[in-house]
Write a protein that holds these residues in place. Structure first.
Motif, mmCIF file in Angstrom:
data_model
loop_
_atom_site.group_PDB
_atom_site.id
_atom_site.type_symbol
_atom_site.label_atom_id
_atom_site.label_comp_id
_atom_site.label_asym_id
_atom_site.label_seq_id
_atom_site.Cartn_x
_atom_site.Cartn_y
_atom_site.Cartn_z
ATOM 1 N N SER A 11 0.817 -1.208 0.000
ATOM 2 C CA SER A 11 0.000 0.000 0.000
ATOM 3 C C SER A 11 0.858 1.269 0.000
ATOM 4 C CB SER A 11 -0.929 0.008 1.220
ATOM 5 O OG SER A 11 -0.170 -0.033 2.420
ATOM 6 N N GLY A 12 2.088 1.164 0.520
ATOM 7 C CA GLY A 12 2.969 2.319 0.504
ATOM 8 C C GLY A 12 3.467 2.686 -0.879
ATOM 9 N N VAL A 13 3.311 1.787 -1.860
ATOM 10 C CA VAL A 13 3.752 2.080 -3.221
ATOM 11 C C VAL A 13 2.904 3.188 -3.830
ATOM 12 C CG1 VAL A 13 4.205 1.034 -5.491
ATOM 13 C CG2 VAL A 13 4.505 -0.309 -3.424
ATOM 14 N N ASN A 14 1.684 3.363 -3.349
ATOM 15 C CA ASN A 14 0.814 4.413 -3.885
ATOM 16 C C ASN A 14 1.432 5.797 -3.756
ATOM 17 O OD1 ASN A 14 -1.455 3.171 -5.003
ATOM 18 N ND2 ASN A 14 -2.378 2.849 -3.003
ATOM 19 N N LYS A 15 2.240 6.011 -2.718
ATOM 20 C CA LYS A 15 2.848 7.325 -2.526
ATOM 21 C C LYS A 15 3.871 7.641 -3.599
ATOM 22 C CE LYS A 15 4.265 6.391 1.624
ATOM 23 N NZ LYS A 15 4.908 6.561 2.954
ATOM 24 N N TYR A 16 4.457 6.621 -4.202
ATOM 25 C CA TYR A 16 5.508 6.829 -5.195
ATOM 26 C C TYR A 16 5.051 6.504 -6.609
ATOM 27 C CZ TYR A 16 7.583 5.766 -0.651
ATOM 28 O OH TYR A 16 7.846 5.714 0.698
ATOM 29 N N SER A 17 3.789 6.111 -6.785
ATOM 30 C CA SER A 17 3.298 5.694 -8.091
ATOM 31 C C SER A 17 2.651 6.853 -8.829
ATOM 32 C CB SER A 17 2.285 4.548 -7.940
ATOM 33 O OG SER A 17 2.871 3.427 -7.317
ATOM 34 N N THR A 18 2.540 6.684 -10.136
ATOM 35 C CA THR A 18 1.796 7.624 -10.969
ATOM 36 C C THR A 18 0.319 7.224 -10.987
ATOM 37 O OG1 THR A 18 2.223 6.320 -12.966
ATOM 38 C CG2 THR A 18 3.841 8.006 -12.389
ATOM 39 N N VAL A 19 -0.457 7.900 -11.813
ATOM 40 C CA VAL A 19 -1.889 7.577 -11.913
ATOM 41 C C VAL A 19 -2.076 6.156 -12.436
ATOM 42 C CG1 VAL A 19 -4.054 8.241 -13.004
ATOM 43 C CG2 VAL A 19 -2.449 10.006 -12.268
ATOM 44 N N PHE A 20 -1.282 5.791 -13.444
ATOM 45 C CA PHE A 20 -1.389 4.437 -13.998
ATOM 46 C C PHE A 20 -0.969 3.395 -12.962
ATOM 47 C CE2 PHE A 20 -0.660 7.210 -17.686
ATOM 48 C CZ PHE A 20 -1.750 6.864 -18.461
ATOM 49 N N GLY A 21 0.018 3.719 -12.131
ATOM 50 C CA GLY A 21 0.434 2.793 -11.090
ATOM 51 C C GLY A 21 -0.639 2.574 -10.045
ATOM 52 N N ARG A 22 -1.368 3.624 -9.712
ATOM 53 C CA ARG A 22 -2.464 3.470 -8.746
ATOM 54 C C ARG A 22 -3.601 2.635 -9.331
ATOM 55 N NH1 ARG A 22 -0.966 9.026 -8.010
ATOM 56 N NH2 ARG A 22 0.085 9.314 -5.993
ATOM 57 N N ILE A 23 -3.874 2.832 -10.612
ATOM 58 C CA ILE A 23 -4.902 2.009 -11.266
ATOM 59 C C ILE A 23 -4.465 0.550 -11.297
ATOM 60 C CG2 ILE A 23 -6.117 1.600 -13.443
ATOM 61 C CD1 ILE A 23 -5.956 4.591 -13.983
ATOM 62 N N TRP A 24 -3.189 0.323 -11.588
ATOM 63 C CA TRP A 24 -2.669 -1.055 -11.617
ATOM 64 C C TRP A 24 -2.813 -1.708 -10.243
ATOM 65 C CZ3 TRP A 24 1.183 -3.428 -8.814
ATOM 66 C CH2 TRP A 24 1.592 -4.674 -9.275
ATOM 67 N N LEU A 25 -2.449 -0.990 -9.191
ATOM 68 C CA LEU A 25 -2.535 -1.559 -7.844
ATOM 69 C C LEU A 25 -3.983 -1.842 -7.457
ATOM 70 C CD1 LEU A 25 -0.498 -2.282 -5.629
ATOM 71 C CD2 LEU A 25 -0.969 -0.076 -4.572
ATOM 72 N N SER A 26 -4.899 -0.969 -7.860
ATOM 73 C CA SER A 26 -6.317 -1.212 -7.586
ATOM 74 C C SER A 26 -6.812 -2.432 -8.351
ATOM 75 C CB SER A 26 -7.139 0.018 -7.967
ATOM 76 O OG SER A 26 -6.727 1.158 -7.234
ATOM 77 N N MET A 27 -6.386 -2.568 -9.598
ATOM 78 C CA MET A 27 -6.770 -3.739 -10.384
ATOM 79 C C MET A 27 -6.265 -5.025 -9.748
ATOM 80 S SD MET A 27 -8.577 -3.186 -13.187
ATOM 81 C CE MET A 27 -8.164 -4.698 -14.041
ATOM 82 N N VAL A 28 -5.026 -4.995 -9.247
ATOM 83 C CA VAL A 28 -4.446 -6.206 -8.670
ATOM 84 C C VAL A 28 -5.196 -6.640 -7.423
ATOM 85 C CG1 VAL A 28 -2.397 -7.113 -7.515
ATOM 86 C CG2 VAL A 28 -2.157 -5.887 -9.658
#
Length: 273
Positions: A11-28
């Motif tokens: 969940s801490g990756v969200n702080k360093y991710s872009t918009v696409f990264g947040r969408i990817w993490l939500s999808m996962v």
């Protein structure tokens, strides 16, 4: 498996991710981990128990089941989720290393910071983030290929024929709830494909943003060079004019000769008079 611990860690990756990264993490976690934990495990929970072949030969059903399902979908998806989420830990580890290095630098230099923002994707962290995206997309694509290669596609047949020993002849084998398993298989495959697309979009976004920054820096440096040259040009002009004027010299012998001629004429006139 404790998926909540993995979710809390990533969940801490969200702080360093872009918009696409947040969408990817939500999808996962929403469309893959949650579906995997809540529904998929229950659907495949009785796959070996309710696998039936039209023979009573001992060992035939086990051999046919192993031939039709070399690896369970559940275990394959569990490995896929582990391999796909692990590259994000590279980014978290790199940020933690930066924070530790910044703390040591601050303690030794009396409050001066080494990094203004340790989570800023610059320098080595930018490359670490890009490599993690390549690994995530590569792992997803690799597991999709393995699933397609092992099961000869993403279909779930209702009837499978088996003629392996110790089966006496070619027997018909049936799996439980093939339609439901097919739906979940297609859902997981589509979710994996969307995650791959998100990783590719994020890589393109990062590279384009990096090129944009480089072009902006180059334009600023060119603008500064032009301004410096423009400011120095008026100062250099008077010197060139002075040099051009000083370079033009009159031959002094011409004026001396004229004076001598004038004096000679004056002396002749005085003698005549």
């Amino acid at each position: 498996m404790n998926w909540s611990a993995l979710e809390a860690l990533l969940s801490g990756v969200n702080k360093y991710s872009t918009v696409f990264g947040r969408i990817w993490l939500s999808m996962v976690f929403v469309f893959r981990v949650l579906v995997f934990v809540v529904a998929a495990q229950r659907v495949w929970g009785d796959d070996s128990k309710d696998f039936v072949c039209n023979t009573a030969q001992p060992g035939c059903a086990n051999v046919c089941y192993d031939s039709i399902f070399p690896i369970s979908h559940i275990r394959l998806w569990a490995l896929q989720l582990i391999f796909v989420t692990c590259p994000s830990l590279m980014v978290v580890g790199h940020v933690k290393y930066r924070e530790k290095k910044d703390t040591q630098f601050t303690n030794s230099h009396k409050g001066t910071h080494l990094y203004a923002n340790p989570g800023k994707k610059r320098g080595g962290l930018w490359w670490t983030y890009l490599v993690s995206l390549i690994f995530k997309a590569g792992f997803d694509a690799g597991f999709l290929y393995i699933l397609h290669y092992v099961y000869k596609g993403f279909d779930m047949p209702r009837l499978s024929k088996c003629s392996l020993e110790p089966c006496p002849n070619t027997v018909d084998c049936y799996i439980s709830r093939p339609t439901e398993k097919k739906i979940f298989t297609i859902f997981m495959v589509v979710s994996s494909a969307i995650c791959i697309l998100m990783c590719i979009c994020e890589m393109i976004y990062l590279i384009c943003k990096r090129f944009q920054k480089l072009l902006k820096r180059k334009a600023e440096s060119d603008r500064r060079m032009f301004a410096q040259n423009h400011e120095m040009a008026p100062l250099a002009a008077p010197r060139s004019v002075f040099r051009s004027r000083s370079s033009i010299r009159v031959d002094p012998t011409v004026s001396i000769q004229n004076l001598s001629n004038v004096k000679a004429e004056e002396s002749i006139e005085t003698k005549v008079t």
